[in-house]
Write an enzyme that holds these catalytic residues in place. Structure first.
Site, PDB file in Angstrom:
ATOM      1  N   LYS A 231       0.856  -1.319  -0.040  1.00 47.06           N
ATOM      2  CA  LYS A 231      -0.102   0.005  -0.049  1.00 47.06           C
ATOM      3  C   LYS A 231       0.880   1.228   0.139  1.00 47.06           C
ATOM      4  CE  LYS A 231       0.769   1.485   4.502  1.00 47.06           C
ATOM      5  NZ  LYS A 231       1.622   2.650   4.786  1.00 47.06           N
TER       6      LYS A 231
ATOM      7  N   ASP B  74      -2.244  -2.529  10.920  1.00 52.28           N
ATOM      8  CA  ASP B  74      -2.480  -2.272   9.367  1.00 52.28           C
ATOM      9  C   ASP B  74      -3.020  -3.700   8.604  1.00 52.28           C
ATOM     10  OD1 ASP B  74      -1.806   0.218   9.129  1.00 52.28           O
ATOM     11  OD2 ASP B  74       0.175   0.014   8.400  1.00 52.28           O
TER      12      ASP B  74
HETATM   13  P1  ATP Z   1       4.581  -0.221   7.812  1.00 50.71           P
HETATM   14  O1  ATP Z   1       4.321   0.288   6.491  1.00 50.71           O
HETATM   15  O2  ATP Z   1       3.410  -1.221   8.409  1.00 50.71           O
HETATM   16  O3  ATP Z   1       5.169   0.656   9.079  1.00 50.71           O
HETATM   17  P2  ATP Z   1       7.194  -1.229   6.721  1.00 50.71           P
HETATM   18  O4  ATP Z   1       6.545  -1.404   5.272  1.00 50.71           O
HETATM   19  O5  ATP Z   1       7.741  -0.071   6.806  1.00 50.71           O
HETATM   20  O6  ATP Z   1       5.736  -1.545   7.629  1.00 50.71           O
HETATM   21  P3  ATP Z   1       8.083  -4.142   6.958  1.00 50.71           P
HETATM   22  O7  ATP Z   1       8.254  -4.090   5.716  1.00 50.71           O
HETATM   23  O8  ATP Z   1       6.613  -4.614   7.334  1.00 50.71           O
HETATM   24  O9  ATP Z   1       7.975  -2.347   7.240  1.00 50.71           O
HETATM   25  O10 ATP Z   1       9.056  -4.340   8.004  1.00 50.71           O
HETATM   26  C1  ATP Z   1       9.251  -3.977   9.291  1.00 50.71           C
HETATM   27  C2  ATP Z   1       9.980  -5.239   9.840  1.00 50.71           C
HETATM   28  O11 ATP Z   1       9.075  -6.191  10.163  1.00 50.71           O
HETATM   29  C3  ATP Z   1      11.156  -5.932   9.304  1.00 50.71           C
HETATM   30  O12 ATP Z   1      12.437  -5.049   9.480  1.00 50.71           O
HETATM   31  C4  ATP Z   1      11.218  -7.238   9.582  1.00 50.71           C
HETATM   32  O13 ATP Z   1      11.961  -7.416  10.765  1.00 50.71           O
HETATM   33  C5  ATP Z   1       9.773  -7.285  10.398  1.00 50.71           C
HETATM   34  N1  ATP Z   1       8.714  -8.464   9.529  1.00 50.71           N
HETATM   35  C6  ATP Z   1       8.130  -9.194   9.961  1.00 50.71           C
HETATM   36  N2  ATP Z   1       7.607 -10.051   9.117  1.00 50.71           N
HETATM   37  C7  ATP Z   1       8.119  -9.707   7.842  1.00 50.71           C
HETATM   38  C8  ATP Z   1       7.502  -9.817   6.411  1.00 50.71           C
HETATM   39  N3  ATP Z   1       6.700 -10.899   6.247  1.00 50.71           N
HETATM   40  N4  ATP Z   1       8.145  -9.513   5.582  1.00 50.71           N
HETATM   41  C9  ATP Z   1       8.863  -8.105   5.776  1.00 50.71           C
HETATM   42  N5  ATP Z   1       9.418  -7.672   7.178  1.00 50.71           N
HETATM   43  C10 ATP Z   1       8.857  -8.609   8.010  1.00 50.71           C
END
Ligand code: ATP
Length: 295
Positions: free
Chosen positions: A11, A140
């Site tokens: 998203k 989320d």
């Molecule tokens: P948000 O936008 O919800 O804040 P994000 O995109 O910034 O999320 P993610 O890519 O979800 O961040 O990653 C944050 C942390 O979540 C990663 O550093 C990792 O340690 C952990 N994590 C747990 N499960 C997953 C997964 N399936 N894919 C990616 N990261 C994951």
């Protein structure tokens, strides 16, 4: 073998406001969420029947956890426990969504795991029930179960469906900096003179099909925090604007930036320019279009 494959869409935030903070530390938000056609692919399969709770995850990326810290593993465990599913599960994840990017990568993978487990074992369970079960794992995730264009309030769980926005071309780029979401929200709490976007006004413009008018009014209150730390965010926005985007902004807590374009050709050109730029060429860049139907 019982096996199912699901796409997990990323998203972007078309707008992001923070309204306050609950006593338990969760922030109250008001966000316009939009699925985009960058996705991970999750396959889950039964791996034998056991009394235990064996869940194994394999993935093509080496920078995310594969044990119980991975949200996919947690989601599968929750489904097994809630619906007394006595199978061991093997999950295979092909990851394309940038990690720690503000694109809900982990949350959307978890949503795909909830949906895949439901479809495989308990198809009578509704999306609404799934959203309730998923919420404690991540604010989320309920949105990611629904996808499309939606307003998310509360801690992210109060969802209202919005009309699909007209398809439009995007360039999405994640600079190589890791931004922990929690830290950004904590820094935001210390900010004064925050300029809040008028979410109701933006939704009205979107409803009238005036995406440019909507995005002109839009904003992300977390952007000054992350862009204050990483000047590359502002530079990328400027680069995209100079290459034809009618709006460029940061998604979530960053550091990913997206630019919106009138035509696919303009987006392609900006994407090419980005890839040719000596400094930005190695960043994770995507040339894509928004999508609204996600499953
Ligand atoms: P948000 O936008 O919800 O804040 P994000 O995109 O910034 O999320 P993610 O890519 O979800 O961040 O990653 C944050 C942390 O979540 C990663 O550093 C990792 O340690 C952990 N994590 C747990 N499960 C997953 C997964 N399936 N894919 C990616 N990261 C994951």
């Amino acid at each position: 073998m019982n096996r199912i494959t699901r796409k997990a869409y990323a998203k972007i935030n078309l707008a992001l406001d923070v309204k306050g903070r609950r006593d338990d530390g969760y922030h109250l938000v008001d966000m316009i969420m939009q699925s985009v056609d960058i996705y991970d692919t999750l396959t889950i399969m039964e791996h034998g029947r056991t009394e235990g709770f064996s869940v194994k995850l394999v993935t093509d990326r080496d920078d995310i956890p594969t044990g119980s810290d991975n949200l996919i593993v947690r989601a599968v465990e929750i489904m097994k426990s809630e619906y007394e599913i006595r199978s061991s599960m093997l999950c295979e994840l092909t990851k394309r969504i940038p990690v720690a990017a503000g694109m809900a990568g982990g949350s959307t993978d978890a949503a795909a795991a909830f949906i895949a487990m439901r479809d495989m074992f308990v198809p009578e369970v509704s999306d609404g029930e799934l959203e309730k079960l998923a919420l404690p794992l991540g604010a989320d995730i309920p949105y990611c179960i629904r996808g499309g264009t939606a307003r998310a309030e509360g801690i992210g769980e109060k969802l209202s469906k919005l009309d699909d926005i007209p398809e439009c071309a995007l360039v999405i780029v994640k600079p190589p900096v890791g931004v922990p979401t929690g830290e950004v929200y904590r820094s935001y709490d210390g900010m004064i003179n925050v300029s809040h976007p008028d979410i109701e006004g933006i939704i009205r413009k979107l409803g009238a099909g005036d995406i440019k008018g909507a995005m002109k009014m839009s904003g992300n209150v977390l952007e000054p925090v992350t862009a204050g730390r990483y000047t590359v965010i502002g530079e990328l926005e400027k680069f995209l604007s100079e290459h034809g985007s009618f709006c460029s902004m940061m998604t979530g807590s960053g550091p990913t930036v997206f630019g919106m374009f009138d035509t696919r050709d303009e987006a392609d050109e900006a994407y090419r320019a980005l890839k040719e730029h000596s400094e930005y060429g190695s960043f994770e860049c995507f040339d894509t279009a928004t999508i609204t139907a996600v499953r």
